[in-house]
Enzyme design. Structure first.
Site, PDB file in Angstrom:
ATOM      1  N   LYS A 194      13.406  17.500  33.423  1.00  0.00           N
ATOM      2  CA  LYS A 194      12.623  16.436  34.067  1.00  0.00           C
ATOM      3  C   LYS A 194      11.922  15.641  32.974  1.00  0.00           C
ATOM      4  O   LYS A 194      10.948  16.088  32.405  1.00  0.00           O
ATOM      5  CB  LYS A 194      11.586  17.062  35.019  1.00  0.00           C
ATOM      6  N   GLY A 246       3.283  19.406  27.544  1.00  0.00           N
ATOM      7  CA  GLY A 246       2.376  18.411  28.109  1.00  0.00           C
ATOM      8  C   GLY A 246       0.939  18.842  27.901  1.00  0.00           C
ATOM      9  O   GLY A 246       0.638  19.595  26.971  1.00  0.00           O
ATOM     10  N   SER A 247       0.060  18.394  28.789  1.00  0.00           N
ATOM     11  CA  SER A 247      -1.363  18.662  28.593  1.00  0.00           C
ATOM     12  C   SER A 247      -1.713  20.093  28.982  1.00  0.00           C
ATOM     13  O   SER A 247      -1.030  20.726  29.793  1.00  0.00           O
ATOM     14  CB  SER A 247      -2.194  17.697  29.427  1.00  0.00           C
ATOM     15  N   THR A 248      -2.798  20.586  28.407  1.00  0.00           N
ATOM     16  CA  THR A 248      -3.274  21.923  28.737  1.00  0.00           C
ATOM     17  C   THR A 248      -3.682  22.003  30.207  1.00  0.00           C
ATOM     18  O   THR A 248      -3.425  22.998  30.884  1.00  0.00           O
ATOM     19  CB  THR A 248      -4.437  22.299  27.806  1.00  0.00           C
ATOM     20  N   GLU A 249      -4.277  20.920  30.695  1.00  0.00           N
ATOM     21  CA  GLU A 249      -4.712  20.897  32.093  1.00  0.00           C
ATOM     22  C   GLU A 249      -3.534  21.133  33.047  1.00  0.00           C
ATOM     23  O   GLU A 249      -3.593  21.978  33.940  1.00  0.00           O
ATOM     24  CB  GLU A 249      -5.353  19.528  32.352  1.00  0.00           C
ATOM     25  N   GLY A 251      -0.598  22.288  32.131  1.00  0.00           N
ATOM     26  CA  GLY A 251       0.018  23.556  31.735  1.00  0.00           C
ATOM     27  C   GLY A 251      -0.568  24.742  32.483  1.00  0.00           C
ATOM     28  O   GLY A 251       0.149  25.653  32.883  1.00  0.00           O
ATOM     29  N   GLU A 268       4.043  24.400  25.780  1.00  0.00           N
ATOM     30  CA  GLU A 268       3.626  23.756  24.537  1.00  0.00           C
ATOM     31  C   GLU A 268       2.630  22.683  24.954  1.00  0.00           C
ATOM     32  O   GLU A 268       3.007  21.676  25.536  1.00  0.00           O
ATOM     33  CB  GLU A 268       4.857  23.184  23.817  1.00  0.00           C
ATOM     34  N   CYS A 302       0.892  15.847  20.117  1.00  0.00           N
ATOM     35  CA  CYS A 302       0.092  17.006  20.525  1.00  0.00           C
ATOM     36  C   CYS A 302      -0.530  17.712  19.337  1.00  0.00           C
ATOM     37  O   CYS A 302      -1.601  18.291  19.447  1.00  0.00           O
ATOM     38  CB  CYS A 302       0.948  17.975  21.328  1.00  0.00           C
ATOM     39  N   GLU A 400      -8.905  16.505  23.505  1.00  0.00           N
ATOM     40  CA  GLU A 400      -7.701  15.849  23.002  1.00  0.00           C
ATOM     41  C   GLU A 400      -7.695  14.404  23.500  1.00  0.00           C
ATOM     42  O   GLU A 400      -7.746  14.156  24.702  1.00  0.00           O
ATOM     43  CB  GLU A 400      -6.457  16.572  23.515  1.00  0.00           C
TER      44      GLU A 400
END
Lengths: 489, 291
Positions: A194, A246-249, A251, A268, A302, A400
């Site tokens: 995706k 992508g973002s930690t949020e 993730g 990641e 990142c 970030e």
């Protein structure tokens, strides 16, 4: 760009005119791109399409299918059906498909670079010299592993994991697709990829390359769409392994969704990587490292070295040199091969970056930017900048930003540098510049990060594992270690 | 009336190198299957767990940076200590119902041998799991495994000792510090193990052992931000899913194994580097190569 007289040319930026961009070669882009399922492009069941824009001009490049539940089901089911024959195919034969794909990426490098730059906004010199060659390199490198997996894991017998769901971001669209797909296929898995909503086009070109390479239908499927499509893929119960960049949020949400069943997961995620400069460092190179560390790809990286930690005694010198370098960075048309800073990928990201810089100033930090160069009228732009007077507690030192914004702080001792560097929930990368060999190793050992760049920054290769610790995620991509996520042992 | 009254042991938690009573002021009874007597173990609380995690976290940096040679010797010392208390441990296994004397001693012996096996791994794991990466360009590029940090260990009820030792020693040898919840059904062997650890030169806080109700402790372990990874075995699907969901908030690594009773005795597969690998993080270092 190591000027003997660093202050002299700072004011000449305004005199620079844009050269016509030779890369602006005619590029065929279809009006619409369907989903790539079971080896064919097809219209989405959703019957919905969304526009893919060029962030540098605002123009519509194409329309891309918006995959719904049924579409995701179809893609996963195609991958499931392709799995037995693909995983049973000998490694030697699988390898040859991957080698072919690598070669086709190289043969179509120009077109892929231009399209990557038009769709994502990154400078052509970066897509030309980094994204596309490295994507080919990933397929070539992993091709060679396909028939050697039994040697990769001491004493163990690796088997494929199964169907892999892979969700990738917009900052390195084709490269991230290669990072995900190449090791998965080498290890005998099948995939549903995706791409990010704003940057689907090069992944769809990659699908054309899969067709050209004769890759069996269903081995790789590509579903385009927004976050919702990603959610559907992440939650799909017939996925054996999920990989997300992508973002930690997001993730964390993915990790929660993926908790059901026996599903493997690698993440990641975000970072706020410290970049540490000791007074004894080779300053000319270190300054270039800082520039590359934060202003590469508009800071949409990142592992960007977004927290600059400078030994106190060289702070003034560093500010002076960075100001000079800011003045020589060209912001503008990403298709111009002299451009250093391209377009910001999407309007939401631009707002976010602006918000952070305002917040930084509101907390007392001082903004340094060079405004003599005018920005293009249309498109999404943000001038590269750095902020001084930043405290570790400031939001710009903690969050970030994912933009060309550098927060500068100081330290007095190696111990303090380590403490400040590790004082973050993230742990993706770190940079250290010093001429002392013993200090390099001690710093590398004690910094909490998955990748440590010593006297360099932002180096990547297919043979080198990449990935983070702490809230920057888990799992590695690249190298022998990157294969681990794609095998059961 | 007996000639001499037995002096019964007060069982405690093992936190930060100290034997402490639970802050809860509560205990729970287990029946000694052979003697029919009742033993009371500490019912560890959330506060005790936090103390244990704190102790493990504080001990982490020093244990991680100790040489593999030193860690190996300390784990080997644990094996020596267990060997010298073989019959006592066998008795503890009898208390939790391990049937015959031979089976009990076999399990103790296997546990000792497992410790010896992991002791040997402590100074070799970097060479097996790490390496130099052939990148193009003038760079020196190496990858080394480093410990994840604090690992929460949730061993299954059976085989109480061998499974606990296997799950403890794997992350330990790589430089992680441990908070272990003794198997709720069969906690005694692990409670006794704490006494062996306490006399094995293991630095304070490197291994912490809690007894108590899983339900009251494991979710706090999964939530705690200073726990970096959780190792569990033979959980039911529902529990495993909840563990993973709760771990997601702090992006904790969760490693789960399904192992049969016989599987724990297979030394080669239970003492492989792939039992250690889930508890290390690969660190990759780049440096230019130039004159």
């Amino acid at each position: 760009m190591n000027d003997a007289n660093p202050t002299a040319s700072a004011s000449t930026a305004s005199m620079w005119e844009y050269a016509p961009a030779p890369e602006r070669t005619p590029l065929e882009i279809d009006d619409r791109y369907g989903l790539f399922i079971n080896g064919e492009f097809r219209s989405p069941n959703s019957r919905r399409w969304f526009e893919s824009l060029n962030p540098a001009t605002g123009e519509v490049l194409s329309k891309v299918a918006n995959a719904n539940q049924q579409d995701v089901d179809d893609a996963v089911s195609a991958a499931r059906q392709a799995l037995p024959s693909w995983s049973r195919l000998s490694g030697q034969e699988r390898a040859k498909y991957l080698f072919r794909i690598a070669r086709r990426i190289q043969e179509r490098a120009r077109e892929l670079s231009v399209l990557e730059t038009m769709d994502g906004g990154k400078p052509i010199k970066e897509s030309r010299d980094i994204d596309i060659p490295l994507a080919a390199r990933h397929f070539f490198y992993h091709a060679g592993w396909a028939d050697k997996l039994q040697w990769a894991f001491a004493g163990a017998t690796p088997r494929p994991v199964g169907v892999c769901g892979q969700i990738i971001p917009w900052n390195f669209p084709l490269l991230m697709a290669a990072w995900k797909i190449a090791p998965a296929l080498a290890c005998g898995n099948t995939c549903v990829l995706k791409p990010a909503e704003t940057t689907s086009l090069t992944a769809l070109r990659l699908a054309e390359i899969f067709q050209e390479a004769g890759l069996p239908p269903g081995v790789v499927n590509i579903v385009t769409g927004a976050g919702k499509t990603g959610q559907l893929l992440a939650a799909h119960e017939d996925i054996d392994k999920l990989a997300f960049t992508g973002s930690t949020e997001v993730g964390k949400k993915i990790a929660e969704v993926a908790a059901v069943g026996d599903r493997r997961l690698t993440l990641e995620l975000g970072g706020k990587s410290p970049h540490i400069i000791f007074a004894d460092a080779a300053l000319d190179q270190a300054v270039e490292g800082v520039v590359n560390g934060i202003w590469f790809n508009q800071g949409h990286v990142c592992c960007a070295g977004s927290r600059l930690l400078v030994e106190e005694s060289i702070q003034d010198e560093m500010i002076r040199r960075l100001k000079h370098r800011l003045g020589s960075l060209r912001v503008g048309d990403p298709l111009d091969k002299n451009t250093d800073i391209g377009a910001i990928n999407n309007p939401e990201q631009l707002d976010k970056i602006k918000g952070y810089v305002e917040a930084g100033q509101a907390e007392g930090a001082v903004l340094h930017e060079v405004t003599t160069q005018s920005l293009p009228k249309k498109g999404l732009w943000f001038r590269p900048c750095f902020l001084t007077g930043v405290q570790p507690s400031h939001v710009i030192a903690r969050d970030e930003i994912f933009g060309p914004v550098l927060a500068m702080m100081t330290f007095r001792t190696p111990e303090e540098a380590i403490k400040r560097a590790n004082n973050s929930p993230y742990g993706l990368a770190a940079g250290v510049w010093t001429d002392k060999g013993a200090r390099i190793f001690e710093m590398a050992k004690r910094l909490q990060a998955g990748v440590i760049w010593c006297n360099t920054y932002n180096q990547f290769d297919a043979a080198s594992p990449f990935g983070g610790v702490k809230e920057s995620g888990f799992g590695r991509e690249g190298g022998r270690h990157g294969l681990r996520a794609y095998v059961r042992i | 009336m007996p000639q001499r009254v037995d002096v019964a042991k007060t069982w405690k938690l093992f936190i930060g190198g100290q034997f402490v009573r639970s802050e809860s002021g509560q205990s729970f009874p287990i029946e000694h299957r052979r003697h029919g007597t009742t033993l009371n173990l500490c019912r560890g609380s959330r506060k005790d767990l936090r103390d244990a995690v704190e102790a493990a976290h504080s001990a982490s940096e020093k244990w991680a940076s100790a040489s593999g040679y030193l860690r190996g010797q300390i784990i080997y010392r644990m094996a020596e200590m267990l060997e010298s208390r073989r019959s006592e441990m066998s008795e503890a296994l009898a208390a939790v119902g391990t049937s015959t004397p031979k089976k009990r001693l076999d399990e103790v012996d296997a546990a000792i041998d497992r410790l010896v096996g992991f002791a040997g791994w402590a100074d070799k794991i970097e060479q097996i799991l790490g390496g130099q990466n052939p990148v193009p360009g003038p760079y020196y590029n190496i990858t080394v495994p480093e410990p994840s940090g604090v690992v929460g260990v949730l061993p299954p009820d059976r085989p109480a000792l061998l499974a606990s030792i296997s799950m403890l020693a794997a992350p330990l040898c790589a430089g992680n510090t441990i908070v272990m919840l003794a198997p709720e059904g069969h906690p005694l062997p692990v409670a006794l193990l704490a006494e062996i650890i306490a006399t094995s030169d293991v630095p304070d806080g490197v291994i912490n052992i809690m007894t108590g109700k899983r339900e009251e402790l494991m979710w706090h372990l999964a939530d705690h931000r200073e726990v970096d990874a959780v190792s569990a075995a033979n959980l039911d699907d529902e529990t495993l899913t909840e563990l993973r969901q709760r771990a997601a908030e702090s992006l904790k690594r969760v490693h789960h194994d399904s192992v049969t009773a016989a599987g724990w005795s297979k030394h080669e597969s239970r003492c492989s580097p792939w039992n250690i690998e889930p508890f290390v993080e690969m660190k990759t270092m780049w440096h230019p190569s130039a004159c």
